[in-house]
Design an enzyme around this catalytic site. Sequence first.
Site, PDB file in Angstrom:
ATOM      1  N   TYR A 135      33.349  39.828  54.642  1.00 36.64           N
ATOM      2  CA  TYR A 135      33.861  39.765  56.062  1.00 36.64           C
ATOM      3  C   TYR A 135      34.955  40.532  56.273  1.00 36.64           C
ATOM      4  O   TYR A 135      35.692  40.474  56.054  1.00 36.64           O
ATOM      5  CB  TYR A 135      34.590  38.472  56.583  1.00 36.64           C
ATOM      6  CG  TYR A 135      34.570  38.934  57.855  1.00 36.64           C
ATOM      7  CD1 TYR A 135      33.448  38.006  58.726  1.00 36.64           C
ATOM      8  CD2 TYR A 135      35.721  39.149  58.366  1.00 36.64           C
ATOM      9  CE1 TYR A 135      33.955  37.957  60.660  1.00 36.64           C
ATOM     10  CE2 TYR A 135      36.406  38.987  59.883  1.00 36.64           C
ATOM     11  CZ  TYR A 135      35.525  38.838  61.000  1.00 36.64           C
ATOM     12  OH  TYR A 135      35.542  38.625  61.720  1.00 36.64           O
ATOM     13  N   GLN A 193      31.446  32.997  64.177  1.00 36.78           N
ATOM     14  CA  GLN A 193      29.749  32.628  63.744  1.00 36.78           C
ATOM     15  C   GLN A 193      29.464  33.020  62.451  1.00 36.78           C
ATOM     16  O   GLN A 193      28.924  33.098  62.202  1.00 36.78           O
ATOM     17  CB  GLN A 193      29.137  33.113  65.347  1.00 36.78           C
ATOM     18  CG  GLN A 193      29.919  34.237  65.425  1.00 36.78           C
ATOM     19  CD  GLN A 193      30.504  34.966  66.885  1.00 36.78           C
ATOM     20  OE1 GLN A 193      31.855  34.044  66.848  1.00 36.78           O
ATOM     21  NE2 GLN A 193      30.941  35.780  67.146  1.00 36.78           N
ATOM     22  N   ASN A 216      41.232  36.896  61.614  1.00 38.56           N
ATOM     23  CA  ASN A 216      41.801  36.292  63.026  1.00 38.56           C
ATOM     24  C   ASN A 216      42.038  34.750  62.395  1.00 38.56           C
ATOM     25  O   ASN A 216      41.771  34.573  61.285  1.00 38.56           O
ATOM     26  CB  ASN A 216      41.736  36.634  63.605  1.00 38.56           C
ATOM     27  CG  ASN A 216      40.456  35.866  64.377  1.00 38.56           C
ATOM     28  OD1 ASN A 216      39.408  35.282  63.562  1.00 38.56           O
ATOM     29  ND2 ASN A 216      39.445  36.592  65.862  1.00 38.56           N
ATOM     30  N   SER A 243      51.528  39.157  56.704  1.00 37.60           N
ATOM     31  CA  SER A 243      51.838  39.999  56.109  1.00 37.60           C
ATOM     32  C   SER A 243      52.810  39.871  55.260  1.00 37.60           C
ATOM     33  O   SER A 243      53.488  39.286  56.890  1.00 37.60           O
ATOM     34  CB  SER A 243      51.400  41.447  56.007  1.00 37.60           C
ATOM     35  OG  SER A 243      51.254  42.558  55.306  1.00 37.60           O
ATOM     36  N   GLN A 265      55.470  47.703  56.781  1.00 35.59           N
ATOM     37  CA  GLN A 265      54.274  45.814  56.403  1.00 35.59           C
ATOM     38  C   GLN A 265      55.121  44.773  57.863  1.00 35.59           C
ATOM     39  O   GLN A 265      54.045  44.003  58.362  1.00 35.59           O
ATOM     40  CB  GLN A 265      55.204  44.631  55.555  1.00 35.59           C
ATOM     41  CG  GLN A 265      54.870  44.972  54.591  1.00 35.59           C
ATOM     42  CD  GLN A 265      53.131  44.683  53.920  1.00 35.59           C
ATOM     43  OE1 GLN A 265      52.727  45.970  53.550  1.00 35.59           O
ATOM     44  NE2 GLN A 265      52.429  43.516  54.412  1.00 35.59           N
ATOM     45  N   HIS A 268      52.265  44.821  60.452  1.00 33.03           N
ATOM     46  CA  HIS A 268      51.262  44.839  61.102  1.00 33.03           C
ATOM     47  C   HIS A 268      50.963  43.627  62.091  1.00 33.03           C
ATOM     48  O   HIS A 268      49.479  43.459  62.870  1.00 33.03           O
ATOM     49  CB  HIS A 268      50.940  43.611  59.600  1.00 33.03           C
ATOM     50  CG  HIS A 268      50.453  44.253  58.879  1.00 33.03           C
ATOM     51  ND1 HIS A 268      48.814  44.373  58.419  1.00 33.03           N
ATOM     52  CD2 HIS A 268      50.781  44.734  57.474  1.00 33.03           C
ATOM     53  CE1 HIS A 268      48.848  45.487  56.989  1.00 33.03           C
ATOM     54  NE2 HIS A 268      50.028  45.177  56.851  1.00 33.03           N
ATOM     55  N   GLU A 332      53.838  38.276  49.129  1.00 33.35           N
ATOM     56  CA  GLU A 332      52.479  39.010  49.479  1.00 33.35           C
ATOM     57  C   GLU A 332      52.841  40.566  48.128  1.00 33.35           C
ATOM     58  O   GLU A 332      52.072  40.386  47.531  1.00 33.35           O
ATOM     59  CB  GLU A 332      52.355  38.999  50.265  1.00 33.35           C
ATOM     60  CG  GLU A 332      51.173  39.851  50.207  1.00 33.35           C
ATOM     61  CD  GLU A 332      50.614  40.113  51.712  1.00 33.35           C
ATOM     62  OE1 GLU A 332      49.465  40.585  51.956  1.00 33.35           O
ATOM     63  OE2 GLU A 332      51.077  39.446  52.452  1.00 33.35           O
ATOM     64  N   HIS A 333      53.741  41.145  48.478  1.00 32.05           N
ATOM     65  CA  HIS A 333      54.154  42.744  48.083  1.00 32.05           C
ATOM     66  C   HIS A 333      55.923  42.360  47.411  1.00 32.05           C
ATOM     67  O   HIS A 333      56.599  42.107  49.149  1.00 32.05           O
ATOM     68  CB  HIS A 333      54.359  43.689  48.951  1.00 32.05           C
ATOM     69  CG  HIS A 333      52.753  43.759  49.862  1.00 32.05           C
ATOM     70  ND1 HIS A 333      52.799  42.988  50.950  1.00 32.05           N
ATOM     71  CD2 HIS A 333      51.394  44.327  49.462  1.00 32.05           C
ATOM     72  CE1 HIS A 333      50.898  43.030  51.711  1.00 32.05           C
ATOM     73  NE2 HIS A 333      50.702  44.194  50.217  1.00 32.05           N
ATOM     74  N   GLU A 420      39.740   3.726  27.027  1.00 37.08           N
ATOM     75  CA  GLU A 420      39.201   3.986  28.000  1.00 37.08           C
ATOM     76  C   GLU A 420      38.304   2.537  28.492  1.00 37.08           C
ATOM     77  O   GLU A 420      37.799   3.129  29.947  1.00 37.08           O
ATOM     78  CB  GLU A 420      38.654   5.232  28.434  1.00 37.08           C
ATOM     79  CG  GLU A 420      39.916   6.719  28.000  1.00 37.08           C
ATOM     80  CD  GLU A 420      39.601   8.258  28.187  1.00 37.08           C
ATOM     81  OE1 GLU A 420      38.949   8.096  29.337  1.00 37.08           O
ATOM     82  OE2 GLU A 420      40.732   8.540  28.463  1.00 37.08           O
ATOM     83  N   HIS A 425      29.954   5.939  26.337  1.00 38.45           N
ATOM     84  CA  HIS A 425      30.414   7.404  26.068  1.00 38.45           C
ATOM     85  C   HIS A 425      30.866   6.473  24.272  1.00 38.45           C
ATOM     86  O   HIS A 425      30.435   7.727  23.855  1.00 38.45           O
ATOM     87  CB  HIS A 425      31.987   7.602  26.620  1.00 38.45           C
ATOM     88  CG  HIS A 425      31.955   8.263  27.777  1.00 38.45           C
ATOM     89  ND1 HIS A 425      31.808   7.748  28.950  1.00 38.45           N
ATOM     90  CD2 HIS A 425      32.027   9.662  28.458  1.00 38.45           C
ATOM     91  CE1 HIS A 425      31.283   8.281  29.597  1.00 38.45           C
ATOM     92  NE2 HIS A 425      32.003   9.384  29.723  1.00 38.45           N
TER      93      HIS A 425
END
EC number: 1.1.1.23
Length: 438
Positions: A135, A193, A216, A243, A265, A268, A332-333, A420, A425
């Site tokens: 996307y 969509q 968004n 950001s 930054q 943004h 993040e950075h 167990e 098993h």
Amino acid sequence: MDMLTWAALSADEQKTALQRSPLIGDSGLEQSVRAIVDAVASRGDAAIKEFNQKFDGARLANISSANSDNLRLSEHEIEAASARVSPELKAAIAQAMANIDVFHSAQQFRPIDIETQAGVRCELRSEPIEKVGLYIPGGSAPLISTVLMLALPATIAGCEQRVLVSPPPINDAIVYAANVCGITEIYQVGGAQAIAALAFGTETIPSVDKIFGPGNRYVTEAKRLVSQDGRCTVSIDMPAGPSEVLVIADSDANAQFIAADLLSQAEHGPDSQVILVTDSLPLAQAVNQALKSQLAALPRQEIAATALKGSRTILVKDMQEAALVSNRYGPEHLIIQTRFPREVLNNIRAAGSVFLGAYTPESVGDYASGTNHVLPTYGYSRAVSSLSLADFSRRFTVQELSAKGLLGLGQAVMTLASNELLDAHKNAVAVRLASLKG
């Protein structure tokens, strides 16, 4: 920016100093997005075209009448869009691609094949995800770099079907970048969509196994919803948030450089956050002055100024304490502009991507150094990694036991199964051991 002294803060005040802005949302967001997702899941292309008209109607008018109702770009349209891209931009894309290719190609998986004990063979294998959806947001500025960061690793990883979606009309540079990265399926659809179409598939748009890409709050919410929807089986790349950057600097740092990095930054969005951590009060004061002068020259100064209101400078006693603050924040950075940046790096435990030294602005990682700019935000870097080639593949294990191997391991397995209370098993091993012992 507000200035705080870390040592003078109480534990609660330190926690508050590292808080991020609340994620923007409203009570009706989930309901609105769910309605879009459900419509696409049940009505396919018809719903997509209705939402295209509703949300992108003005932009659809700019598409040639011959293709205004077609969701997929034709080969001719891809070639025509590519021809309209300037040679200068094509050269920049080529240089960025080359670096991204080198760095991501070096991340190819190396299989593990080992005998854990005599007759017990264990393997770790990797295969590319078959179908991926990418996307790319619309808007006034085309996110060319995001195409490169998603499409090129998907191609290198060997994903068989790579589908790109973006709101109409798709910018020529987006189309060109996708094409040179090996993407041939490009669809004119955006928003929630588009995410629903990738998750469920429509008559035209194929469903995929994993969805990548920013967007968004509607796109982010749609990704969350489809990843939890029992009607489809699709995963997503990582949680998304505003950001952010944290800069660690000492008295040797250049205040003008730091101010430029903080503003890169802050521009943004108003919910972006920037933090300066330094052991030098004179530097902090110089950065504040540089912020004022550089901010005045920015076209997006109002957005950046709003972001700066939620940002701060934190004064620490030394670089060890600076690393502690950064690790608690999990940026993040992370930019380290100090005399010995690699010494500071050795104490870093949580960051999406790190930028060392005076000549490594965060912008180079955004576009062309070779690393990926899809990074965990909002503190997720403490547990989530930056996007890499591994995200476009899935790993699975293989085990193979010989008769000798089962004889050597069987009793331990049966003992554990008995404890167990899983008798079936235990029996799966017991019947084999019995056959071996005659």
